[in-house]
Design a protein around this motif. Structure first.
Motif, PDB file in Angstrom:
ATOM      1  N   GLU A  44      12.657  -1.670  -7.437  1.00 37.88           N
ATOM      2  CA  GLU A  44      13.148  -2.363  -6.409  1.00 37.88           C
ATOM      3  C   GLU A  44      12.647  -2.336  -5.042  1.00 37.88           C
ATOM      4  OE1 GLU A  44      17.822  -1.997  -4.241  1.00 37.88           O
ATOM      5  OE2 GLU A  44      16.977  -0.692  -6.228  1.00 37.88           O
ATOM      6  N   ALA A  45      11.684  -1.383  -4.795  1.00 39.54           N
ATOM      7  CA  ALA A  45      10.885  -1.396  -3.374  1.00 39.54           C
ATOM      8  C   ALA A  45       9.992  -2.559  -3.135  1.00 39.54           C
ATOM      9  CB  ALA A  45       9.973  -0.780  -2.724  1.00 39.54           C
ATOM     10  N   THR A  46       9.388  -2.448  -4.245  1.00 37.55           N
ATOM     11  CA  THR A  46       8.325  -3.883  -5.069  1.00 37.55           C
ATOM     12  C   THR A  46       8.813  -4.930  -5.195  1.00 37.55           C
ATOM     13  OG1 THR A  46       6.756  -2.355  -6.427  1.00 37.55           O
ATOM     14  CG2 THR A  46       6.950  -4.403  -6.405  1.00 37.55           C
ATOM     15  N   LEU A  47      10.278  -5.755  -5.749  1.00 29.46           N
ATOM     16  CA  LEU A  47      10.850  -7.168  -4.992  1.00 29.46           C
ATOM     17  C   LEU A  47      11.127  -6.810  -3.248  1.00 29.46           C
ATOM     18  CD1 LEU A  47      12.611  -9.450  -6.993  1.00 29.46           C
ATOM     19  CD2 LEU A  47      13.907  -7.774  -6.602  1.00 29.46           C
ATOM     20  N   GLN A  48      11.933  -6.216  -3.220  1.00 24.90           N
ATOM     21  CA  GLN A  48      11.879  -6.352  -1.864  1.00 24.90           C
ATOM     22  C   GLN A  48      10.386  -6.929  -1.362  1.00 24.90           C
ATOM     23  OE1 GLN A  48      14.863  -3.579   0.388  1.00 24.90           O
ATOM     24  NE2 GLN A  48      13.911  -4.154   2.487  1.00 24.90           N
ATOM     25  N   ALA A  49       9.882  -6.437  -0.871  1.00 26.40           N
ATOM     26  CA  ALA A  49       7.787  -6.338  -0.350  1.00 26.40           C
ATOM     27  C   ALA A  49       8.268  -8.046  -1.255  1.00 26.40           C
ATOM     28  CB  ALA A  49       6.827  -5.584  -1.460  1.00 26.40           C
ATOM     29  N   MET A  50       7.904  -8.705  -1.938  1.00 27.73           N
ATOM     30  CA  MET A  50       7.541  -9.972  -2.584  1.00 27.73           C
ATOM     31  C   MET A  50       8.366 -11.160  -2.366  1.00 27.73           C
ATOM     32  SD  MET A  50       5.030  -8.866  -4.716  1.00 27.73           S
ATOM     33  CE  MET A  50       4.497  -8.394  -3.106  1.00 27.73           C
ATOM     34  N   LEU A  60       2.212   1.756  -3.394  1.00 21.98           N
ATOM     35  CA  LEU A  60       1.075   2.109  -4.398  1.00 21.98           C
ATOM     36  C   LEU A  60       1.212   3.654  -4.137  1.00 21.98           C
ATOM     37  CD1 LEU A  60      -0.970  -0.536  -4.172  1.00 21.98           C
ATOM     38  CD2 LEU A  60       0.715  -0.620  -6.197  1.00 21.98           C
ATOM     39  N   TRP A  61       0.985   3.976  -3.187  1.00 22.86           N
ATOM     40  CA  TRP A  61       1.265   5.370  -2.787  1.00 22.86           C
ATOM     41  C   TRP A  61       1.819   6.292  -3.465  1.00 22.86           C
ATOM     42  CZ3 TRP A  61      -2.792   8.287  -1.186  1.00 22.86           C
ATOM     43  CH2 TRP A  61      -2.210   9.897  -0.301  1.00 22.86           C
ATOM     44  N   ARG A  62       3.203   6.294  -3.743  1.00 22.77           N
ATOM     45  CA  ARG A  62       4.496   6.506  -3.704  1.00 22.77           C
ATOM     46  C   ARG A  62       4.303   6.663  -5.185  1.00 22.77           C
ATOM     47  NH1 ARG A  62       6.855   9.827  -0.178  1.00 22.77           N
ATOM     48  NH2 ARG A  62       7.484   8.428   2.029  1.00 22.77           N
ATOM     49  N   VAL A  63       3.295   5.452  -6.191  1.00 27.37           N
ATOM     50  CA  VAL A  63       3.479   5.662  -7.690  1.00 27.37           C
ATOM     51  C   VAL A  63       2.407   6.450  -7.862  1.00 27.37           C
ATOM     52  CG1 VAL A  63       2.014   4.342  -9.477  1.00 27.37           C
ATOM     53  CG2 VAL A  63       2.761   2.964  -7.523  1.00 27.37           C
ATOM     54  N   LYS A  64       2.048   7.017  -6.387  1.00 26.37           N
ATOM     55  CA  LYS A  64       0.703   8.317  -7.063  1.00 26.37           C
ATOM     56  C   LYS A  64       1.451   9.878  -6.909  1.00 26.37           C
ATOM     57  CE  LYS A  64      -3.713   6.593  -5.490  1.00 26.37           C
ATOM     58  NZ  LYS A  64      -4.791   6.506  -4.172  1.00 26.37           N
ATOM     59  N   GLU A  70       0.647  -1.072  -0.028  1.00 34.45           N
ATOM     60  CA  GLU A  70      -0.072  -0.166   0.023  1.00 34.45           C
ATOM     61  C   GLU A  70       0.503   0.949  -0.028  1.00 34.45           C
ATOM     62  OE1 GLU A  70      -0.354  -2.512   2.075  1.00 34.45           O
ATOM     63  OE2 GLU A  70      -1.963  -3.398   1.608  1.00 34.45           O
ATOM     64  N   ALA A  71       1.766   1.147   0.795  1.00 33.72           N
ATOM     65  CA  ALA A  71       3.119   2.093   0.564  1.00 33.72           C
ATOM     66  C   ALA A  71       3.787   2.968  -0.939  1.00 33.72           C
ATOM     67  CB  ALA A  71       3.406   2.281   1.377  1.00 33.72           C
ATOM     68  N   GLU A 113       3.090  -2.263 -10.552  1.00 30.84           N
ATOM     69  CA  GLU A 113       1.626  -2.194 -10.437  1.00 30.84           C
ATOM     70  C   GLU A 113       1.106  -3.392 -10.569  1.00 30.84           C
ATOM     71  OE1 GLU A 113      -1.019   2.178 -10.637  1.00 30.84           O
ATOM     72  OE2 GLU A 113      -0.170   0.797 -12.666  1.00 30.84           O
ATOM     73  N   GLU A 114       1.762  -4.300 -11.942  1.00 33.60           N
ATOM     74  CA  GLU A 114       1.876  -5.393 -12.426  1.00 33.60           C
ATOM     75  C   GLU A 114       2.339  -6.391 -10.906  1.00 33.60           C
ATOM     76  OE1 GLU A 114       3.115  -8.362 -15.914  1.00 33.60           O
ATOM     77  OE2 GLU A 114       3.165  -6.040 -16.528  1.00 33.60           O
ATOM     78  N   ALA A 115       3.527  -6.060 -10.857  1.00 29.97           N
ATOM     79  CA  ALA A 115       4.290  -6.922 -10.178  1.00 29.97           C
ATOM     80  C   ALA A 115       3.595  -6.716  -8.260  1.00 29.97           C
ATOM     81  CB  ALA A 115       5.299  -6.724  -9.701  1.00 29.97           C
ATOM     82  N   LEU A 116       2.871  -6.003  -8.032  1.00 30.28           N
ATOM     83  CA  LEU A 116       2.609  -5.684  -7.105  1.00 30.28           C
ATOM     84  C   LEU A 116       0.610  -7.270  -7.023  1.00 30.28           C
ATOM     85  CD1 LEU A 116       2.550  -2.688  -5.520  1.00 30.28           C
ATOM     86  CD2 LEU A 116       3.625  -4.618  -4.715  1.00 30.28           C
TER      87      LEU A 116
END
Length: 217
Positions: free
Chosen positions: A141-147, A114-118, A111-112, A211-214
């Motif tokens: 990079e943050a997305t990969l780490q979250a996954m 995606l907020w930064r995506v905005k 969620e954090a 967004e796709e990865a999340l």
């Protein structure tokens, strides 16, 4: 059985292959670097990858390049053509970086991110496209780490981020290739080139990958 393929390697490449082995084996692949252990398909036509990862219907030929090996792009396109019409095989180009600082990064919640995506899109819309592009790479990079479900992680090169997201099926190989074309643009900006200007489409591509990865994760 094919004759053993002897590939001269240095210690850094061996360590890099060990990391790839761990990643692929965690996904259920058999990882092979001594290529006399397998019969390479006839359609390889003499091409010898640095390693292969084997799983029913999802075989991967792995080619290792240095992070700055842009001169080999045409050769890689020729190799990729070998795999056309063979859906049970794909080529993965693994880029070795030159190392990263010894710092750790806390993992962000989706969620954090995606907020930064905005926020990145707002920067784009206001005309601050250099800043938006750099932020988009950060969010990738943050997305990969979250996954990865890790509490914290070491910094990774942009190529490694894309490669790993593709390897674990969070983005498609086509999207990986398109995003990889933006690495040099990103590097120019973060290292002080104030003359280059990314397009809105460049930024949208990277934010779309986030967004796709999340969603896939």
């Amino acid at each position: 059985m094919n004759e053993p393929v002897r590939i001269p390697r240095h210690d850094g490449q061996d360590r890099f292959l060990d990391r790839l082995r761990s990643q692929y084996e965690a996904q259920g692949f058999e990882f092979v670097t001594q290529l006399n252990q397998v019969d390479l398909p006839a359609f390889f036509a003499g091409y010898q990858p640095d390693a292969v990862a084997l799983k029913l219907g999802q075989n991967v030929a792995i080619e290792i390049k240095s992070q700055d090996a842009s001169s080999s792009k045409r050769n890689l396109e020729q190799i990729r053509k070998l795999f056309e019409g063979h859906p049970d095989w794909r080529l993965s180009v693994a880029y070795m970086g030159s190392g990263t600082p010894s710092v750790t990064i806390p993992t962000a919640e989706p969620e954090a991110i995606l907020w930064r995506v905005k926020e990145a899109r707002a920067l784009r819309d206001q005309g601050f496209r250099q800043a938006a592009l750099v932020m988009a790479w950060s969010l990738l990079e943050a997305t990969l780490q979250a996954m990865d479900n890790a509490a914290e992680a070491k910094p990774r090169t942009p190529g490694t981020v894309l490669q790993t997201l593709s390897m674990i099926d969070l983005i498609s190989p086509d999207i990986e290739r398109r995003a990889r074309d933006l690495i040099n643009l990103r590097n120019s900006i973060v290292h002080g080139d104030v003359s280059v200007e990314p397009s809105a489409e460049d930024i949208d591509l990277l934010l779309g990958v986030v967004e796709e990865a999340l969603r896939a994760g």
